[in-house]
Design a protein around this motif. Sequence first.
Motif, PDB file in Angstrom:
ATOM      1  N   THR A 534       0.860  -1.185   0.000  1.00  0.00           N
ATOM      2  CA  THR A 534       0.000   0.000   0.000  1.00  0.00           C
ATOM      3  C   THR A 534       0.891   1.227   0.000  1.00  0.00           C
ATOM      4  N   SER A 535       0.678   2.103  -0.955  1.00  0.00           N
ATOM      5  CA  SER A 535       1.593   3.241  -1.117  1.00  0.00           C
ATOM      6  C   SER A 535       0.820   4.542  -1.255  1.00  0.00           C
ATOM      7  N   PHE A 536       1.323   5.564  -0.568  1.00  0.00           N
ATOM      8  CA  PHE A 536       0.782   6.921  -0.690  1.00  0.00           C
ATOM      9  C   PHE A 536       1.861   7.786  -1.339  1.00  0.00           C
ATOM     10  N   ILE A 537       1.512   8.434  -2.432  1.00  0.00           N
ATOM     11  CA  ILE A 537       2.482   9.240  -3.170  1.00  0.00           C
ATOM     12  C   ILE A 537       1.975  10.676  -3.229  1.00  0.00           C
ATOM     13  N   VAL A 538       2.730  11.574  -2.608  1.00  0.00           N
ATOM     14  CA  VAL A 538       2.415  13.000  -2.702  1.00  0.00           C
ATOM     15  C   VAL A 538       3.320  13.576  -3.779  1.00  0.00           C
ATOM     16  N   ALA A 539       2.722  14.205  -4.794  1.00  0.00           N
ATOM     17  CA  ALA A 539       3.530  14.708  -5.904  1.00  0.00           C
ATOM     18  C   ALA A 539       2.942  15.987  -6.461  1.00  0.00           C
ATOM     19  N   HIS A 540       3.848  16.890  -6.853  1.00  0.00           N
ATOM     20  CA  HIS A 540       3.433  18.093  -7.573  1.00  0.00           C
ATOM     21  C   HIS A 540       3.579  17.884  -9.077  1.00  0.00           C
ATOM     22  N   ARG A 541       4.578  17.056  -9.452  1.00  0.00           N
ATOM     23  CA  ARG A 541       4.745  16.744 -10.870  1.00  0.00           C
ATOM     24  C   ARG A 541       3.779  15.606 -11.206  1.00  0.00           C
ATOM     25  N   LEU A 542       2.694  15.951 -11.847  1.00  0.00           N
ATOM     26  CA  LEU A 542       1.608  14.991 -12.061  1.00  0.00           C
ATOM     27  C   LEU A 542       1.997  13.891 -13.043  1.00  0.00           C
ATOM     28  N   SER A 543       3.051  14.117 -13.831  1.00  0.00           N
ATOM     29  CA  SER A 543       3.498  13.092 -14.769  1.00  0.00           C
ATOM     30  C   SER A 543       3.998  11.841 -14.053  1.00  0.00           C
ATOM     31  N   THR A 544       4.367  11.989 -12.773  1.00  0.00           N
ATOM     32  CA  THR A 544       4.950  10.870 -12.018  1.00  0.00           C
ATOM     33  C   THR A 544       3.895   9.956 -11.395  1.00  0.00           C
ATOM     34  N   ILE A 545       2.606  10.307 -11.513  1.00  0.00           N
ATOM     35  CA  ILE A 545       1.572   9.530 -10.815  1.00  0.00           C
ATOM     36  C   ILE A 545       0.520   8.952 -11.774  1.00  0.00           C
ATOM     37  N   ARG A 546       0.855   8.892 -13.037  1.00  0.00           N
ATOM     38  CA  ARG A 546      -0.126   8.391 -14.015  1.00  0.00           C
ATOM     39  C   ARG A 546      -0.541   6.958 -13.741  1.00  0.00           C
ATOM     40  N   GLU A 547       0.385   6.158 -13.186  1.00  0.00           N
ATOM     41  CA  GLU A 547       0.112   4.731 -12.982  1.00  0.00           C
ATOM     42  C   GLU A 547      -0.557   4.443 -11.636  1.00  0.00           C
ATOM     43  N   ALA A 548      -0.905   5.474 -10.860  1.00  0.00           N
ATOM     44  CA  ALA A 548      -1.515   5.259  -9.542  1.00  0.00           C
ATOM     45  C   ALA A 548      -2.883   4.598  -9.691  1.00  0.00           C
ATOM     46  N   ASP A 549      -3.228   3.735  -8.716  1.00  0.00           N
ATOM     47  CA  ASP A 549      -4.535   3.069  -8.738  1.00  0.00           C
ATOM     48  C   ASP A 549      -5.658   4.053  -8.406  1.00  0.00           C
ATOM     49  N   ILE A 550      -5.360   4.973  -7.474  1.00  0.00           N
ATOM     50  CA  ILE A 550      -6.343   6.010  -7.111  1.00  0.00           C
ATOM     51  C   ILE A 550      -5.600   7.330  -7.034  1.00  0.00           C
ATOM     52  N   ILE A 551      -6.160   8.359  -7.605  1.00  0.00           N
ATOM     53  CA  ILE A 551      -5.619   9.709  -7.456  1.00  0.00           C
ATOM     54  C   ILE A 551      -6.643  10.513  -6.664  1.00  0.00           C
ATOM     55  N   LEU A 552      -6.209  11.000  -5.500  1.00  0.00           N
ATOM     56  CA  LEU A 552      -7.069  11.847  -4.676  1.00  0.00           C
ATOM     57  C   LEU A 552      -6.723  13.302  -4.963  1.00  0.00           C
ATOM     58  N   VAL A 553      -7.709  14.071  -5.367  1.00  0.00           N
ATOM     59  CA  VAL A 553      -7.507  15.496  -5.629  1.00  0.00           C
ATOM     60  C   VAL A 553      -8.060  16.252  -4.421  1.00  0.00           C
ATOM     61  N   MET A 554      -7.161  16.901  -3.686  1.00  0.00           N
ATOM     62  CA  MET A 554      -7.569  17.579  -2.457  1.00  0.00           C
ATOM     63  C   MET A 554      -7.591  19.096  -2.641  1.00  0.00           C
ATOM     64  N   LYS A 555      -8.532  19.698  -1.951  1.00  0.00           N
ATOM     65  CA  LYS A 555      -8.616  21.154  -1.934  1.00  0.00           C
ATOM     66  C   LYS A 555      -9.302  21.560  -0.639  1.00  0.00           C
ATOM     67  N   ASP A 556      -8.654  22.459   0.109  1.00  0.00           N
ATOM     68  CA  ASP A 556      -9.215  22.946   1.382  1.00  0.00           C
ATOM     69  C   ASP A 556      -9.543  21.814   2.344  1.00  0.00           C
ATOM     70  N   GLY A 557      -8.667  20.785   2.367  1.00  0.00           N
ATOM     71  CA  GLY A 557      -8.830  19.703   3.338  1.00  0.00           C
ATOM     72  C   GLY A 557      -9.867  18.667   2.976  1.00  0.00           C
ATOM     73  N   LYS A 558     -10.394  18.724   1.771  1.00  0.00           N
ATOM     74  CA  LYS A 558     -11.412  17.757   1.361  1.00  0.00           C
ATOM     75  C   LYS A 558     -11.015  17.107   0.044  1.00  0.00           C
ATOM     76  N   ILE A 559     -11.502  15.881  -0.168  1.00  0.00           N
ATOM     77  CA  ILE A 559     -11.298  15.217  -1.456  1.00  0.00           C
ATOM     78  C   ILE A 559     -12.394  15.726  -2.390  1.00  0.00           C
ATOM     79  N   ILE A 560     -11.997  16.437  -3.428  1.00  0.00           N
ATOM     80  CA  ILE A 560     -13.013  16.971  -4.353  1.00  0.00           C
ATOM     81  C   ILE A 560     -13.153  16.092  -5.600  1.00  0.00           C
ATOM     82  N   GLU A 561     -12.115  15.282  -5.885  1.00  0.00           N
ATOM     83  CA  GLU A 561     -12.177  14.343  -7.005  1.00  0.00           C
ATOM     84  C   GLU A 561     -11.333  13.131  -6.659  1.00  0.00           C
TER      85      GLU A 561
END
Length: 589
Positions: A534-561
């Motif tokens: 189980t892996s959590f990846i925090v990244a600003h370069r979005l090209s590095t997370i294309r293969e992630a099983d789930i991408i959580l898009v956070m804004k203001d402390g909430k998952i918006i997507e």
Amino acid sequence: MSMENKSSQTATLLKVLSYIKKYKLYIILSLVTAAVTVASSLYIPILTGDAIDYIIGPGKVDYSAILKIIIEACVVMGITAISQWIMNTCNNRITFHVVRDIRDEAFKKKIEILPLKYIDANSYGDIVSRVIADTDQFADGLLMGFTQLFTGVLTIVGTLGFMLSINAGITLIVVLITPLSLFVASFIAKHTFSMFKLQSQTRGEQTALIDEMIGNQKVVQAFGYQDDSLARFDVINDKLQHYSLRAIFFSSITNPATRFVNSLVYAGVGIFGAFFAINGRLTVGQLSCFLSYANQYTKPFNEISGVITEIQNAIACAARIFELIEEEPQIPDSDNAITMPAVKGNIDIEHVYFSYVPDRPLIEDFNLKVKPGQRVAIVGPTGCGKTTLINLLMRFYDVNSGTISVDGTSIMNMTRHSLRQNIGMVLQDTWLKAGTIRDNIVMGKPDATDDEVIAAAKASHADSFIKRLPDGYNTWITEDGGSLSQGQKQLLCITRVMLCLPPMLILDEATSSIDTRTELKIQHAFAQMMQGRTSFIVAHRLSTIREADIILVMKDGKIIEQGRHEELLAKGGFYATLYNSQFVQVKQS
């Protein structure tokens, strides 16, 4: 002195005494030898007076009696020297044992278990100043207190006893002038504590600024912040000068004031003693003895006044140390907390609320389910709560409400140590300790073999640069990596995790300081390492997370997507905007 200051001093003094009482034997021995030292040193003037009385006049000197007195005086002086040496040894042992205990408690039992919110809220320099500088100042005051306070009080009491045995009238004159010395000491004590406390606090501010500027010198110079940092330093330095001068002023009037009182006592004894001698109520030898006692009697008042000043400083410093020691520690593991074995990596986050500051909410009603082996990427703008979520998973901070569970067990019901043993973490900020390259790699697995270390370094692509170092894996590096580049330091931190391979991974901008070519290789190594974990990846370069099983898009402390890369792009929402903006910037550049 205000009642608040008095109660603060009393409370601090009682805490100091609680540390001292563990060394009762040394204290008793110190008091006994102090009494012997004072008694033997006070006996010398009597012998001197007797010797003077044996010198009646020309041709009438009793040499045999004087010789006996000289021999006796030599024996007494020998006893004084030995007892003083034992007393000083005991005092040193008490002082430095107490200081060692306080430092141990401050570091081992407090700093190591303080919640991260305290470390984050206080400057490192001020914490260092409390443990190092304030403790040293406290040691100096405590040692002076033991060395001079005990002997000073005993000298006063002993001198009065010897003087009373010779002549009560002249002793009364000495006693009547004594309150003046006590008034001087009291006046100084009232005005020094607050100044020494402010001096100690400002010294902590100054240490914090110096630590900050030295640790970030490259940034300071790159952004031309030298003048601003000098201006900040000047402001703090001026404050320190102001408080120090006031503290030193009050303490510096001690010596002249008490010397004036000493002179009054000596003059009083000399004048009245002369009249007594003329009238035959005192011998010349006894008058000489009295004058000697007058000096010895007033001298401790001078010393005690100076000691009081030092003790004020010591108590002010001790108060700051105890503030740190008494700071609320992190919530300890519960009595029934379990030690988790190797976990599968099933994570449930349910209705979690968290904020660093009570009136500023950050994470609100956060929910997430992660299956074992899934790769979860967390993206979003700065300050949205990405790193905060990592802090909560690692229990660097505890949630305000809600639960985080691993394999069905709340992380609040498992020991922090076992939780963190199951998580490998690589941060954007690197940390290396002073030691060899190997020491830094095996930090999470001290019993690792050389083959395992080399295999981990090869997997992280650190082996090639390590081999080029003077002593390879045995190359000694200074604190935080010394001359290693930021990328090399980050490769060592990645190697550290590669060696342990725990069932869960957290990668917080783990390749931010690494060149693109090496990053592609490490991404491949990460992909292999994350298989089944189980892996959590925090990244600003979005090209590095294309293969992630789930991408959580956070804004203001909430998952918006949330979803996979292609799904989120197809939605054309916030993630798509972030992703496209990065590639537009790349094309334009």
